[in-house]
Design an enzyme around this catalytic site. Structure first.
Site, PDB file in Angstrom:
ATOM      1  N   GLU A 118       0.835  -1.199   0.000  1.00 28.09           N
ATOM      2  CA  GLU A 118       0.000   0.000   0.000  1.00 28.09           C
ATOM      3  C   GLU A 118       0.871   1.251   0.000  1.00 28.09           C
ATOM      4  OE1 GLU A 118      -3.553   2.252   2.452  1.00 28.09           O
ATOM      5  OE2 GLU A 118      -2.206   0.923   3.531  1.00 28.09           O
ATOM      6  N   GLU A 137     -21.818   4.681   3.000  1.00 22.97           N
ATOM      7  CA  GLU A 137     -22.896   4.248   3.889  1.00 22.97           C
ATOM      8  C   GLU A 137     -22.415   3.411   5.075  1.00 22.97           C
ATOM      9  OE1 GLU A 137     -24.811   0.285   1.866  1.00 22.97           O
ATOM     10  OE2 GLU A 137     -25.477   2.227   1.100  1.00 22.97           O
TER      11      GLU A 137
END
Length: 180
Positions: A118, A137
């Site tokens: 990453e 959400e």
């Protein structure tokens, strides 16, 4: 000396929506062999944003691996083939409502290169306009703003535990003209 490890075999352990995990058999530089457990990730971005009121924008959210809420720079993962600067603007707007007019590149970093690929890019901006938050959400965030003096105090007291946040805020303190 050439620093390299040759992968002789790889096994995919897990393929997820955010990460993939593989175990690699590698040949070391001295001819010995070893195993490497690797996490592959599309990358991420973070933004150190300063408001027109000279306050730093942070978000608080629960982080499951740490098992507690952390106060962090607004940040998020890259979608496949997404432009880093556009992703940073998107994440800042989603998580804080602030719209960045421009971004300044601060650094690219690997948080844990011993096991993960990453790559995280940190940006800075003091060119923002306020707007409405619209987090994902499944993302629950609390918006916080702090004066630069308060950020300095919090850093000195070790109140931040997230590496990207510490790096971004240290950059702010070293490079930003606080008298604007």
């Amino acid at each position: 000396m050439e620093f390299n490890e040759k992968t002789t075999h790889r096994e995919k352990i897990y393929q997820g929506q955010i990460i993939d995990v593989e175990v690699h058999d590698v040949e070391l530089m001295n001819g010995d062999t070893s195993k490497r457990e690797l996490v592959f990730h599309n990358g991420a971005v973070a933004v150190c944003a300063v408001t027109p009121n000279n306050e730093v924008v942070l978000v608080k959210q629960f982080r499951k691996p740490a098992e507690k809420p952390l106060l962090e720079l607004p940040a998020g993962k890259l979608e496949k083939d997404e432009d880093r600067e556009e992703a940073a603007k998107r994440e800042l707007a989603e998580e804080t409502g602030y719209q960045a007019q421009s971004l300044e590149w601060v650094t690219d970093m690997y948080g844990s290169p011993g096991f993960s690929n990453e790559r995280l890019t940190i940006y800075f901006t003091d060119q923002v306009e306020e707007g409405d938050m619209h987090p994902d959400e499944d993302e629950f965030l609390e918006l916080h703003t702090f004066s630069i003096d308060k950020i300095r105090e919090m850093l000195q007291n070790g109140e931040f535990e997230d590496a990207k946040t510490i790096i971004g805020l240290q950059h702010l303190l070293l490079n930003y003209n606080h008298s604007k």
